[in-house]
Design an enzyme around this catalytic site. Structure first.
Site, short mmCIF file in Angstrom:
data_model
loop_
_atom_site.label_atom_id
_atom_site.label_comp_id
_atom_site.label_asym_id
_atom_site.label_seq_id
_atom_site.Cartn_x
_atom_site.Cartn_y
_atom_site.Cartn_z
N GLU A 183 73.74 44.96 10.84
CA GLU A 183 72.57 45.81 11.15
C GLU A 183 71.62 45.28 12.23
O GLU A 183 70.41 45.51 12.14
CB GLU A 183 71.76 46.12 9.86
CG GLU A 183 72.57 46.77 8.76
CD GLU A 183 71.73 47.08 7.50
OE1 GLU A 183 70.50 47.22 7.60
OE2 GLU A 183 72.35 47.18 6.42
N CYS A 237 66.82 48.45 -4.70
CA CYS A 237 66.01 47.24 -4.80
C CYS A 237 65.25 47.22 -6.11
O CYS A 237 64.02 47.09 -6.13
CB CYS A 237 65.02 47.17 -3.66
SG CYS A 237 65.82 47.13 -2.07
N ARG A 274 43.74 47.06 13.79
CA ARG A 274 44.11 46.10 12.73
C ARG A 274 43.33 44.79 12.87
O ARG A 274 43.85 43.69 12.69
CB ARG A 274 45.63 45.85 12.74
CG ARG A 274 46.40 47.07 12.22
CD ARG A 274 47.89 46.83 12.25
NE ARG A 274 48.35 46.70 13.63
CZ ARG A 274 49.45 46.06 14.00
NH1 ARG A 274 50.21 45.50 13.08
NH2 ARG A 274 49.78 45.98 15.26
N GLU A 323 69.23 44.64 -7.98
CA GLU A 323 68.45 43.42 -7.77
C GLU A 323 68.16 42.64 -9.04
O GLU A 323 67.02 42.44 -9.41
CB GLU A 323 67.12 43.85 -7.13
CG GLU A 323 66.50 42.78 -6.28
CD GLU A 323 65.20 43.28 -5.66
OE1 GLU A 323 65.28 43.94 -4.62
OE2 GLU A 323 64.15 43.00 -6.21
N HIS A 367 64.75 36.77 -1.75
CA HIS A 367 63.33 36.82 -1.38
C HIS A 367 62.72 35.44 -1.28
O HIS A 367 61.58 35.29 -0.86
CB HIS A 367 62.57 37.68 -2.38
CG HIS A 367 63.19 39.06 -2.51
ND1 HIS A 367 64.24 39.30 -3.36
CD2 HIS A 367 62.97 40.21 -1.84
CE1 HIS A 367 64.61 40.58 -3.24
NE2 HIS A 367 63.85 41.14 -2.32
N1 GLN Z 1 71.25 47.64 3.85
C1 GLN Z 1 69.90 47.21 3.87
C2 GLN Z 1 69.81 45.76 4.30
O1 GLN Z 1 70.64 45.02 3.97
C3 GLN Z 1 69.23 47.36 2.53
C4 GLN Z 1 67.78 46.98 2.59
C5 GLN Z 1 67.02 47.16 1.32
O2 GLN Z 1 67.59 47.24 0.27
N2 GLN Z 1 65.72 47.21 1.38
O3 GLN Z 1 68.89 45.36 4.95
ZN ZN Z 2 67.46 45.84 -1.51
#
Ligand code: GLN
Ligand code: ZN
Length: 756
Positions: free
Chosen positions: A485, A644, A16, A666, A695
């Protein structure tokens, strides 16, 4: 003499290198001259790899510092007005990435790959003007090293088709302005040498061309072929068949046509035309976008079939597309299991395969080394056919004998039960799953991987983090909680690592956009789940709170779409195996007391086929597998999904058919416009449209979220609405997340009071 061909080569560098120097340059830690130096080294190295492998047609101008569509926009002088006054690399990178005055140009997916290109912006005010410097210099650069290249260009029709108009109108309206620039370019190119091959990419043809576009093909290629006798023009398509366009192209003086026989089997129907027109056929028979070792015997059989129609000497063996979509070289895969590694082939290894295939096909004598490579190829393929790592009878039988394809109970019955159990209010608040991934969380995961901490220490750190997430959510007043998570590096990789049949690379980087690369995991065998994957974390969290905990899984279609997938089993069958594994996980979660389970299908839309006629088939099995994945859910277990996307107009019925109880989407950046479709079609299930955009680092105010919620209420009744951010929060900082969510909860409170 065998002739063989590579459509294009990856450019980011096997370590890379390009990514690294670009990022240093962008953070002002390197000069542009250093970027140029690395770029030259990479180009040279990549040309030489191809030369050493015996490739006859090696590309120049497949390199780019950011993106080839962007290069083409610059080449044609299609510079958006907001970048006026800038020049050279400052201009180029401002267009790609924005600067403190102007936003970047839009970026979008390159057909159905995970590569993203910059979308050119065209307007009546543009004064298109040719800048051929990059194209010319790359040819000369290679020539100076003794390598005569074919020149890669993105074709005028594809360029226009993938651009957007910033004023009103149609991009194809500029055809008459763009074509002369291409003619001028070819004129200049023809001065470079005695004879030059040019590959003009027209992948837009594979989407099934409208009559208007079809009508441009002949004038375009008649004109370009007329420029000079010294030029041999090849028009290349990939990722699907392009039969409609081929029919027209063969009536132009192009020298050759490049077709993808891996993802566009129907191209075989064009062979007669190509034969009759006596064109060269650049036969894309080696998969340019996967990581599997080619099966040389099978590929030669395919070529023999082609040669029954097109004269053998007119067939040039090629990759099916640019190798941009594969990782670089297996030589850095030091940790991979040798049996599995022996089934793989990255870009550099594919070069030798192309050479060998063309020699075998053309009946040339193989040298000793080549003979050995051929034997090794046969035995690797045999090992793959028979390996018990790949073929798991138990999984195959289970998938074959599925009887339960969906959960019990109609939506109306289920949701009534769920409300009884869960007892939540209208405009119930939640989040999408992840909370900020802090330095410490990342470090703990790394430390566990490299063995510097043990399982127990790691688990405790994760529990600690989960406690923090819970404490914040309780304090803030969120109603349906998540564990955050922290244990997941990535929503696909996390599951892949725990599923049998999944492999991981050390260095399998593929360019996603600009300097960004992804390292997709790969599915090599039948998928099974040796043990629960998420239950420990989520039940830990549930046991620490009185509130409802939402369990978090990734859906089968998303797991599939973000992985390299085995090529010895249909995608729909692989997806079904994953669905069964997820189904077991859903069951384990509910048995452990989890009452809401979200099955993310973030990449559901990414798997859509390029041709409209193939869409129903995809939707069919994709919906089937989502439903299988949640088929174990009790009526009172509430199933959520998250996507998304904001544009649901074309797929709303499909979304409905997935039959999730709640979907979060989204829409934050589009007010309530895009939500209207849900009301229009009479969508019954509950919906959580994102109320703010995660975002951006911006913290939304209470007032603006109130406004947003009220807009949602204009479209859907409060009983049907959930209130949440528009995606997971893992890329954000706590300093942004905390006040944003606090404001979201406050806003809901205000709206509820007004409604009461
Ligand atoms: N559950 C995932 C998170 O919150 C969903 C991620 C995503 O939609 N790309 O990170
Ligand atoms: Zn998402």
């Amino acid at each position: 003499m065998s002739k063989n061909y590579v459509v294009g080569f990856p450019r980011i560098g096997e370590q890379r290198e390009l990514k690294k120097i670009l990022e240093l340059f962008w953070s002002k830690k390197a000069d542009f001259s250093e970027v140029e130096k690395v770029a030259s080294e990479l180009k040279s190295r990549h040309w030489n790899y191809q030369k050493e492998a015996g490739i006859d047609f090696i590309a120049s101008n497949d390199f780019s510092l950011y993106d080839n569509m962007l290069d083409t926009a610059v080449m044609l002088g299609a510079i958006p007005k907001r970048f006026a006054g800038l020049s050279d690399e400052t201009l180029y990178f401002a267009m790609a990435r924005g600067n403190n005055k102007s936003v970047a140009m839009e970026m979008t997916k390159w057909f159905n790959t995970n590569y993203h290109y910059i979308v050119p912006e065209l307007s009546k005010e543009d004064n298109f003007i040719l800048n051929s410097t990059k194209v010319m210099n790359e040819y000369k650069e290679a020539k100076a090293q003794g390598i005569t290249t074919k020149i890669n260009l993105i074709g005028p029709i594809t360029f226009l088709g993938l651009s957007k108009r910033v004023d009103r109108g149609d991009t194809y309206a500029f055809f008459g302005k763009i074509l002369p620039l291409y003619e001028q370019l070819l004129e200049e190119i023809s001065e470079l040498d005695e004879e030059i091959t040019i590959q003009i990419d027209e992948p837009i043809f594979v989407k099934g061309v409208e009559p208007k576009v079809l009508s441009l093909i002949k004038p375009c290629y008649d004109a370009l072929c007329k420029v000079s006798d010294k030029l041999k023009i090849i028009v290349t398509t990939y990722f699907e068949h392009s039969n409609e366009a081929t029919k027209v192209l063969i009536h132009t003086p192009v020298w050759g046509v490049g077709l993808d026989f891996m993802y566009g089997e129907k191209n075989l129907e064009s062979l007669d035309l190509i034969k009759n027109a006596n064109k060269k056929l650049i036969a894309g028979v080696l998969d340019g976008r996967n990581i599997w070792k080619n099966n040389i015997e099978e590929t030669v059989t395919l070529l023999e079939k082609i040669a029954q129609t097109v004269k053998r000497e007119n067939v040039i063996v090629s990759s099916s597309s640019s190798l941009l979509h594969t990782p670089f070289s297996l030589k850095y895969e030091e940790k991979m299991n040798p049996e599995i590694k022996n089934w793989l082939s990255y870009a550099v290894e594919k070069l030798d395969e192309i050479n060998l295939i063309s020699k075998v096909f053309q009946g040339e004598a193989l040298g000793e080394k080549e003979q050995k490579a051929f034997e090794a190829n046969k035995s690797a393929n045999k090992s793959r056919k028979n390996s018990t790592r790949i073929h798991n009878k138990a999984v195959q039988n289970r998938v074959k004998n599925i009887v339960k394809f969906e959960r019990e109970g109609a939506y109306e019955e289920r949701i009534a039960l769920q409300h009884k159990v869960l007892n939540y209010k209208p405009l119930v608040t939640t989040t999408i799953g992840s909370f900020p991934q802090t330095q410490e969380v990342r470090k703990a995961r790394r430390d566990l991987k490299n063995g510097s901490i043990d399982d127990k220490t790691y688990t405790n750190e994760m529990f600690q983090y989960i406690d923090d997430c819970l404490a914040f959510q309780e304090e803030c007043g969120l109603e349906v909680l998540v564990h955050g998570e922290p244990e997941r590096n990535d929503m696909v990789e996390y599951f892949g690592e725990q599923l049998q049949g999944y492999g991981f690379s050390q260095n399998g980087w593929v360019q996603s956009y600009g300097s960004r690369c992804v390292k997709p995991p790969f599915i090599y065998g039948d998928i099974s789940r040796p043990k629960p994957m998420t239950v420990e974390w989520i039940t830990y969290a549930q046991n620490r709170t009185e509130k409802i905990m939402k369990g978090m899984l990734t859906g089968p279609v998303t797991i599939l779409n973000w992985s390299f997938v085995r090529d010895d089993l249909e995608r729909s069958k692989v997806s079904k195996q994953i669905a069964v594994a997820i189904c077991d996980e859903v069951d384990d979660l509910q048995k452990a007391g989890i009452k809401i389970i979200q099955v993310d299908e973030a990449a559901f839309k990414e798997g859509y086929p390029l041709r409209a006629t193939d869409i129903p088939r995809y939707e069919n099995w994709a919906v089937r597998d989502f439903k299988i994945a949640v088929s174990s859910a009790y009526k009172e277990t509430q199933i959520h999904t998250h996507m998304c996307y904001s544009e649901f107009n074309d797929i709303i019925r499909t979304i409905e058919a997935m039959d999730a109880d709640v979907i979060s989407i989204e829409t934050a950046r589009s007010g309530n416009e895009l939500l209207k479709i849900f009301a229009q079609v009479g969508y019954k299930q509950e919906v959580g449209p994102g109320v703010y955009d995660i975002h951006s680092p911006r913290i939304p105010s209470v007032e603006e979220i109130v406004v947003q919620i009220k807009k949602l209420l204009e479209v859907l009744p409060q009983e049907q609405l959930w209130i949440n951010p528009d995606c997971g929060l893992k890329t954000r900082k706590w300093e942004e997340v905390k006040p944003s969510l606090e404001n979201m909860v406050k806003a809901v409170k205000i709206v509820r009071e007004e409604l009461a």
